[in-house]
Design a protein around this motif. Sequence first.
Motif, PDB file in Angstrom:
ATOM      1  N   PHE A 137       0.850  -1.291   0.017  1.00  0.00           N
ATOM      2  CA  PHE A 137      -0.025   0.030   0.200  1.00  0.00           C
ATOM      3  C   PHE A 137       1.073   1.307   0.000  1.00  0.00           C
ATOM      4  O   PHE A 137       0.483   2.265  -0.593  1.00  0.00           O
ATOM      5  CB  PHE A 137      -0.808   0.116   1.345  1.00  0.00           C
ATOM      6  N   PHE A 138       2.192   1.151   0.422  1.00  0.00           N
ATOM      7  CA  PHE A 138       2.803   2.292   0.915  1.00  0.00           C
ATOM      8  C   PHE A 138       4.132   1.986   0.314  1.00  0.00           C
ATOM      9  O   PHE A 138       4.820   1.439   0.704  1.00  0.00           O
ATOM     10  CB  PHE A 138       2.909   2.831   2.089  1.00  0.00           C
ATOM     11  N   GLY A 139       4.727   3.181  -0.546  1.00  0.00           N
ATOM     12  CA  GLY A 139       6.099   2.909  -0.893  1.00  0.00           C
ATOM     13  C   GLY A 139       6.382   3.367  -2.289  1.00  0.00           C
ATOM     14  O   GLY A 139       5.819   4.517  -2.637  1.00  0.00           O
ATOM     15  N   ASN A 140       7.040   2.814  -3.023  1.00  0.00           N
ATOM     16  CA  ASN A 140       7.187   3.238  -4.458  1.00  0.00           C
ATOM     17  C   ASN A 140       5.915   3.496  -5.510  1.00  0.00           C
ATOM     18  O   ASN A 140       5.264   2.523  -5.527  1.00  0.00           O
ATOM     19  CB  ASN A 140       8.129   2.226  -5.281  1.00  0.00           C
ATOM     20  N   PRO A 141       5.491   4.579  -5.706  1.00  0.00           N
ATOM     21  CA  PRO A 141       4.250   4.908  -6.282  1.00  0.00           C
ATOM     22  C   PRO A 141       3.809   4.092  -7.358  1.00  0.00           C
ATOM     23  O   PRO A 141       4.681   3.746  -8.438  1.00  0.00           O
ATOM     24  CB  PRO A 141       4.502   6.632  -6.600  1.00  0.00           C
ATOM     25  N   GLU A 142       2.535   3.685  -7.447  1.00  0.00           N
ATOM     26  CA  GLU A 142       2.046   2.898  -8.848  1.00  0.00           C
ATOM     27  C   GLU A 142       0.770   3.656  -8.901  1.00  0.00           C
ATOM     28  O   GLU A 142      -0.211   3.637  -8.052  1.00  0.00           O
ATOM     29  CB  GLU A 142       1.869   1.483  -8.306  1.00  0.00           C
ATOM     30  N   LEU A 143       0.479   3.970 -10.274  1.00  0.00           N
ATOM     31  CA  LEU A 143      -0.755   4.431 -10.525  1.00  0.00           C
ATOM     32  C   LEU A 143      -1.311   3.899 -11.633  1.00  0.00           C
ATOM     33  O   LEU A 143      -0.792   2.981 -12.444  1.00  0.00           O
ATOM     34  CB  LEU A 143      -0.322   5.928 -10.982  1.00  0.00           C
ATOM     35  N   GLU A 144      -3.030   4.142 -11.650  1.00  0.00           N
ATOM     36  CA  GLU A 144      -3.653   3.482 -12.979  1.00  0.00           C
ATOM     37  C   GLU A 144      -3.980   5.070 -13.595  1.00  0.00           C
ATOM     38  O   GLU A 144      -4.847   5.753 -12.986  1.00  0.00           O
ATOM     39  CB  GLU A 144      -4.381   2.620 -12.624  1.00  0.00           C
ATOM     40  N   ILE A 145      -3.844   5.312 -14.902  1.00  0.00           N
ATOM     41  CA  ILE A 145      -4.256   6.359 -15.596  1.00  0.00           C
ATOM     42  C   ILE A 145      -5.161   6.115 -16.668  1.00  0.00           C
ATOM     43  O   ILE A 145      -4.957   5.292 -17.616  1.00  0.00           O
ATOM     44  CB  ILE A 145      -3.031   7.235 -15.997  1.00  0.00           C
TER      45      ILE A 145
ATOM     46  N   GLY B 237      11.592  12.575  -6.490  1.00  0.00           N
ATOM     47  CA  GLY B 237      11.104  12.952  -7.509  1.00  0.00           C
ATOM     48  C   GLY B 237      10.939  12.013  -8.752  1.00  0.00           C
ATOM     49  O   GLY B 237      10.083  11.853  -9.788  1.00  0.00           O
ATOM     50  N   PHE B 238      12.187  11.311  -8.990  1.00  0.00           N
ATOM     51  CA  PHE B 238      12.128  10.288  -9.870  1.00  0.00           C
ATOM     52  C   PHE B 238      10.971   9.253  -9.916  1.00  0.00           C
ATOM     53  O   PHE B 238      10.480   8.578 -10.659  1.00  0.00           O
ATOM     54  CB  PHE B 238      13.542   9.752  -9.978  1.00  0.00           C
ATOM     55  N   ALA B 239      10.814   8.719  -8.527  1.00  0.00           N
ATOM     56  CA  ALA B 239       9.903   7.686  -8.303  1.00  0.00           C
ATOM     57  C   ALA B 239       8.485   7.999  -8.967  1.00  0.00           C
ATOM     58  O   ALA B 239       7.853   7.481  -9.366  1.00  0.00           O
ATOM     59  CB  ALA B 239       9.793   7.568  -6.889  1.00  0.00           C
ATOM     60  N   ILE B 240       7.839   9.441  -8.669  1.00  0.00           N
ATOM     61  CA  ILE B 240       6.767   9.538  -8.865  1.00  0.00           C
ATOM     62  C   ILE B 240       6.452   9.897 -10.424  1.00  0.00           C
ATOM     63  O   ILE B 240       5.602   9.654 -11.248  1.00  0.00           O
ATOM     64  CB  ILE B 240       6.120  10.803  -8.173  1.00  0.00           C
ATOM     65  N   LYS B 241       7.730  10.713 -11.045  1.00  0.00           N
ATOM     66  CA  LYS B 241       7.621  10.639 -12.428  1.00  0.00           C
ATOM     67  C   LYS B 241       7.768   9.416 -13.296  1.00  0.00           C
ATOM     68  O   LYS B 241       7.003   9.190 -14.197  1.00  0.00           O
ATOM     69  CB  LYS B 241       8.817  11.636 -12.932  1.00  0.00           C
ATOM     70  N   GLY B 242       8.498   8.496 -12.625  1.00  0.00           N
ATOM     71  CA  GLY B 242       8.599   7.075 -13.429  1.00  0.00           C
ATOM     72  C   GLY B 242       7.194   6.268 -13.255  1.00  0.00           C
ATOM     73  O   GLY B 242       6.621   5.656 -14.124  1.00  0.00           O
ATOM     74  N   ALA B 243       6.345   6.578 -12.007  1.00  0.00           N
ATOM     75  CA  ALA B 243       5.116   6.010 -12.091  1.00  0.00           C
ATOM     76  C   ALA B 243       4.114   6.426 -13.146  1.00  0.00           C
ATOM     77  O   ALA B 243       3.277   5.790 -13.632  1.00  0.00           O
ATOM     78  CB  ALA B 243       4.519   6.408 -10.432  1.00  0.00           C
ATOM     79  N   VAL B 244       4.332   8.075 -13.066  1.00  0.00           N
ATOM     80  CA  VAL B 244       3.346   8.495 -14.059  1.00  0.00           C
ATOM     81  C   VAL B 244       3.485   7.940 -15.488  1.00  0.00           C
ATOM     82  O   VAL B 244       2.747   7.669 -16.214  1.00  0.00           O
ATOM     83  CB  VAL B 244       3.260  10.109 -14.031  1.00  0.00           C
ATOM     84  N   GLU B 245       4.861   7.916 -15.947  1.00  0.00           N
ATOM     85  CA  GLU B 245       5.243   7.551 -17.398  1.00  0.00           C
ATOM     86  C   GLU B 245       4.716   6.060 -17.390  1.00  0.00           C
ATOM     87  O   GLU B 245       4.426   5.619 -18.552  1.00  0.00           O
ATOM     88  CB  GLU B 245       6.708   7.420 -17.354  1.00  0.00           C
ATOM     89  N   ARG B 246       4.921   5.112 -16.280  1.00  0.00           N
ATOM     90  CA  ARG B 246       4.737   3.766 -16.685  1.00  0.00           C
ATOM     91  C   ARG B 246       3.120   3.624 -16.761  1.00  0.00           C
ATOM     92  O   ARG B 246       2.529   2.843 -17.667  1.00  0.00           O
ATOM     93  CB  ARG B 246       5.222   2.815 -15.394  1.00  0.00           C
ATOM     94  N   ALA B 247       2.593   4.456 -16.200  1.00  0.00           N
ATOM     95  CA  ALA B 247       0.809   4.255 -16.135  1.00  0.00           C
ATOM     96  C   ALA B 247       0.428   4.842 -17.245  1.00  0.00           C
ATOM     97  O   ALA B 247      -0.455   4.163 -18.139  1.00  0.00           O
ATOM     98  CB  ALA B 247       0.148   4.960 -14.933  1.00  0.00           C
ATOM     99  N   ILE B 248       0.934   5.771 -17.990  1.00  0.00           N
ATOM    100  CA  ILE B 248       0.519   6.332 -19.049  1.00  0.00           C
ATOM    101  C   ILE B 248       0.808   5.441 -20.414  1.00  0.00           C
ATOM    102  O   ILE B 248       0.173   5.265 -21.190  1.00  0.00           O
ATOM    103  CB  ILE B 248       1.275   7.697 -19.361  1.00  0.00           C
ATOM    104  N   ASN B 249       2.058   4.677 -20.160  1.00  0.00           N
ATOM    105  CA  ASN B 249       2.435   3.834 -21.292  1.00  0.00           C
ATOM    106  C   ASN B 249       1.400   2.719 -21.525  1.00  0.00           C
ATOM    107  O   ASN B 249       1.255   1.989 -22.462  1.00  0.00           O
ATOM    108  CB  ASN B 249       3.812   3.211 -21.056  1.00  0.00           C
ATOM    109  N   SER B 250       0.890   2.301 -20.142  1.00  0.00           N
ATOM    110  CA  SER B 250      -0.139   1.275 -20.400  1.00  0.00           C
ATOM    111  C   SER B 250      -1.755   1.556 -19.857  1.00  0.00           C
ATOM    112  O   SER B 250      -2.311   0.897 -19.481  1.00  0.00           O
ATOM    113  CB  SER B 250       0.393   0.180 -19.065  1.00  0.00           C
ATOM    114  N   SER B 251      -1.801   2.923 -20.224  1.00  0.00           N
ATOM    115  CA  SER B 251      -3.157   3.367 -19.920  1.00  0.00           C
ATOM    116  C   SER B 251      -4.313   2.972 -20.769  1.00  0.00           C
ATOM    117  O   SER B 251      -4.009   2.685 -21.901  1.00  0.00           O
ATOM    118  CB  SER B 251      -2.911   5.113 -19.891  1.00  0.00           C
TER     119      SER B 251
END
Length: 229
Positions: free
Chosen positions: A136-144, A212-226
Amino acid sequence: MIIYAIVQGTYGARIVKNIRERGPKDWTIEVWNLTFRLPAVIDEPSDFIPKNVPKADLILSLTQDPNTAQLLPTLARKTGAKAVIVAVDDPNWLPMGLQLQTKKELENMGVASVYPRPFCTLTEVGNPLIDAFAKFFGNPELEIKVDKAEIKDVAVRRGAPCGSTWYVADKLKGVNKSNASNEAGLAHHYYPCLASMQMDKHSGETLMHLAGFAIKGAVERAINSSSST
């Protein structure tokens, strides 16, 4: 799961507040507010630990005093905890030598421990207690969800313990996906991120940059698989 959190100042208090609000409802979080400075050398850790500590599964160290590490083996023994997470959002909070010493002492007791630098880089490590927290808490993971290149919705699957990921997710709605990573980086700083801008010799980066790299990476991964419409 019962978590025993050692808190020092507003830094730790903000993390505990977020975990209580967004963590599983069956988690119990007990808090020790450490309001005094510890000596550089601690001969008797029990002299500085509360007399009556609760039983716990996991210890969460959220302090800015590096000497807190000297208390962790005794605290694990008193609480019965089998895992320890030590948040390191400033290199001064836990020198690497003290980290290695603490980890070895805990290992000799059969207690697993991790030292994420910064805290929002925590991921699963194969220990059931640490992994239950890191789910639940740590390296961010998003669904966009994207509609015609515009971000329509952002769901947080795993967020930074401080709560910044949920703030960033809200700020991304309506943003063009091509600019989402930059917007995420800005929102992360505005939250604000409390990780240090001091260079961390272990990683060769400042911990704020790593966050900062962690959240930006999470956004990029989520958009790539959005899912787009």
